[in-house]
Design an enzyme around this catalytic site. Structure first.
Site, PDB file in Angstrom:
ATOM      1  N   HIS A 299     -12.449  -4.690  -5.515  1.00 31.26           N
ATOM      2  CA  HIS A 299     -11.027  -4.444  -5.241  1.00 31.26           C
ATOM      3  C   HIS A 299     -10.320  -5.796  -5.120  1.00 31.26           C
ATOM      4  CE1 HIS A 299      -7.333  -3.245  -3.253  1.00 31.26           C
ATOM      5  NE2 HIS A 299      -7.564  -2.028  -3.728  1.00 31.26           N
TER       6      HIS A 299
ATOM      7  N   GLY B  35       0.439  -1.549  -2.904  1.00 31.93           N
ATOM      8  CA  GLY B  35       1.094  -1.468  -1.603  1.00 31.93           C
ATOM      9  C   GLY B  35       2.541  -1.948  -1.604  1.00 31.93           C
TER      10      GLY B  35
ATOM     11  N   ASN C  78      -8.496   5.459  -1.165  1.00 28.93           N
ATOM     12  CA  ASN C  78      -9.072   4.253  -0.560  1.00 28.93           C
ATOM     13  C   ASN C  78      -8.333   4.008   0.754  1.00 28.93           C
ATOM     14  OD1 ASN C  78      -9.887   1.668   0.104  1.00 28.93           O
ATOM     15  ND2 ASN C  78      -8.849   0.677  -1.626  1.00 28.93           N
ATOM     16  N   TRP C  79      -8.987   4.320   1.853  1.00 32.68           N
ATOM     17  CA  TRP C  79      -8.312   4.177   3.155  1.00 32.68           C
ATOM     18  C   TRP C  79      -8.181   2.718   3.577  1.00 32.68           C
ATOM     19  CZ3 TRP C  79     -10.044   8.539   7.120  1.00 32.68           C
ATOM     20  CH2 TRP C  79      -9.567   9.775   6.667  1.00 32.68           C
TER      21      TRP C  79
ATOM     22  N   GLU D  20      -5.861  -1.821 -11.444  1.00 32.93           N
ATOM     23  CA  GLU D  20      -4.864  -1.948 -10.386  1.00 32.93           C
ATOM     24  C   GLU D  20      -4.112  -3.258 -10.543  1.00 32.93           C
ATOM     25  OE1 GLU D  20      -6.317   0.686  -6.839  1.00 32.93           O
ATOM     26  OE2 GLU D  20      -6.924  -1.387  -6.536  1.00 32.93           O
TER      27      GLU D  20
ATOM     28  N   GLY E  88      -4.169   4.233  -2.359  1.00 33.39           N
ATOM     29  CA  GLY E  88      -4.320   3.590  -1.063  1.00 33.39           C
ATOM     30  C   GLY E  88      -3.496   4.306  -0.002  1.00 33.39           C
ATOM     31  N   GLY E  89      -2.327   3.750   0.278  1.00 31.73           N
ATOM     32  CA  GLY E  89      -1.477   4.237   1.368  1.00 31.73           C
ATOM     33  C   GLY E  89      -1.255   5.746   1.372  1.00 31.73           C
TER      34      GLY E  89
ATOM     35  N   GLU F  44      -8.311  -6.889  -3.107  1.00 34.92           N
ATOM     36  CA  GLU F  44      -8.288  -7.425  -1.739  1.00 34.92           C
ATOM     37  C   GLU F  44      -9.621  -8.103  -1.405  1.00 34.92           C
ATOM     38  OE1 GLU F  44      -6.939  -3.805   0.124  1.00 34.92           O
ATOM     39  OE2 GLU F  44      -5.028  -4.030  -0.933  1.00 34.92           O
TER      40      GLU F  44
ATOM     41  N   SER G  62       0.286   1.848  -5.721  1.00 32.48           N
ATOM     42  CA  SER G  62       1.487   2.609  -5.334  1.00 32.48           C
ATOM     43  C   SER G  62       1.583   3.987  -5.998  1.00 32.48           C
ATOM     44  CB  SER G  62       2.754   1.796  -5.594  1.00 32.48           C
ATOM     45  OG  SER G  62       2.768   0.630  -4.772  1.00 32.48           O
TER      46      SER G  62
HETATM   47  C1  G2H Z   1      -4.332  -0.226  -4.648  1.00 29.65           C
HETATM   48  C2  G2H Z   1      -4.165   1.077  -3.983  1.00 29.65           C
HETATM   49  C3  G2H Z   1      -5.502   1.654  -3.594  1.00 29.65           C
HETATM   50  P1  G2H Z   1      -1.851   1.498  -2.764  1.00 29.65           P
HETATM   51  O1  G2H Z   1      -5.068  -1.123  -3.834  1.00 29.65           O
HETATM   52  O2  G2H Z   1      -6.660   1.018  -3.986  1.00 29.65           O
HETATM   53  O3  G2H Z   1      -3.366   0.916  -2.838  1.00 29.65           O
HETATM   54  O4  G2H Z   1      -1.898   2.871  -3.338  1.00 29.65           O
HETATM   55  O5  G2H Z   1      -1.507   1.490  -1.299  1.00 29.65           O
HETATM   56  O6  G2H Z   1      -0.973   0.598  -3.590  1.00 29.65           O
END
Ligand code: G2H
Length: 250
Positions: free
Chosen positions: A97, A173, A10-11, A167, A233-234, A99, A212
């Protein structure tokens, strides 16, 4: 029956056209051995969907979107319909999501309507849920998750049209991840609820963990019972990191 896992990147609101090389790099490195074991998807921001879909041609990478409107078309300035996402080359869309729930006030009811709209357009709905830090501390995680699952997942969900992503909001994040036993507990509860509501379809539905996920923790997280892949995500922004996570299935 074994469930083929899915790792979806998920960018979020990251990425310009220059980032599309990352998709080609993931696709190029993702050989037949790995693609027999795990499905891979990248969900770029909407302006990149079409070019991302073009970049993914001939690779095992599929393309997903991050949100959709419920209507097919109409006077909704700035919104994007699932039909448009599909037309741009997406095969799935993330809905609900945390967010979106936080920044745009999306309720379980909204998320459920979006999932139905996604199906109408032939998209897989990746339905997200998860507890806040306060709910975790108050010991209400399993109640919150059960309520979100029943409210956000429409009747008619099947293993083919729906993916559930757990999640925990406090792990998104932040670099924090729940313990393996915490994840196992939630995923077991989700599976039980899905099976009681959807029978064999619920038993076969993919349950992703998100929050994360990184190359360093992916193998441990992906080995947990009822974890059928990850929403990343990241660590999905750079091909090297994303491939490091996919290597958990190598
Ligand atoms: C959770 C995830 C991807 P990250 O939102 O959807 O983000 O991996 O950056 O915690």
């Amino acid at each position: 029956a074994s469930i083929k896992p899915l790792v979806a990147g998920n960018w979020k609101m990251n990425g310009l056209r220059a980032s599309l090389g990352e998709i080609a790099a993931v696709g190029g490195d993702f050989g037949p051995t790995l693609s027999a074991r795990v499905d891979v998807m990248i969900c770029p921001p909407a302006p990149l969907l079409y070019t991302a879909a073009v970049a993914s041609v001939g690779t095992p990478v599929t393309i997903g979107a991050q949100d959709c409107h419920v209507a097919a078309s109409g006077a909704h300035t700035g919104d994007i319909s699932p039909e448009m996402l599909r037309d741009a080359g997406a095969s799935a869309v993330i809905v609900g999501h945390s967010e979106r729930r936080a920044d745009h006030g999306e309720s379980d009811e909204d998320v459920r309507a979006k999932a139905q709209a996604a199906w109408r357009a032939g998209l897989v709905a990746i339905i997200c849920l998860g507890e806040s830090e306060g709910e975790r501390k108050a010991g209400t995680t399993l109640d919150v998750i059960a309520r979100q699952l029943s409210g956000s997942v429409p009747d008619g969900a099947t293993a083919a049209n729906t993916v559930i992503a757990y999640e925990p909001i406090w792990a998104i994040g932040t670099g924090l991840t729940p313990t393996a036993s915490d994840v196992a507990e939630v995923h077991a509860a989700l599976r039980k609820d899905l099976e009681s509501r959807f029978g064999v379809e619920g038993a076969a539905m993919r349950l992703l963990y998100g929050g994360s996920v990184k190359p360093g923790n992916a193998a441990e997280l992906m080995a947990i019972a009822n974890v059928n892949g990850a929403l990343v995500g990241g660590a999905s922004l750079k091909a090297q990191d994303f491939l490091g996570i996919l290597a958990a299935y190598g």
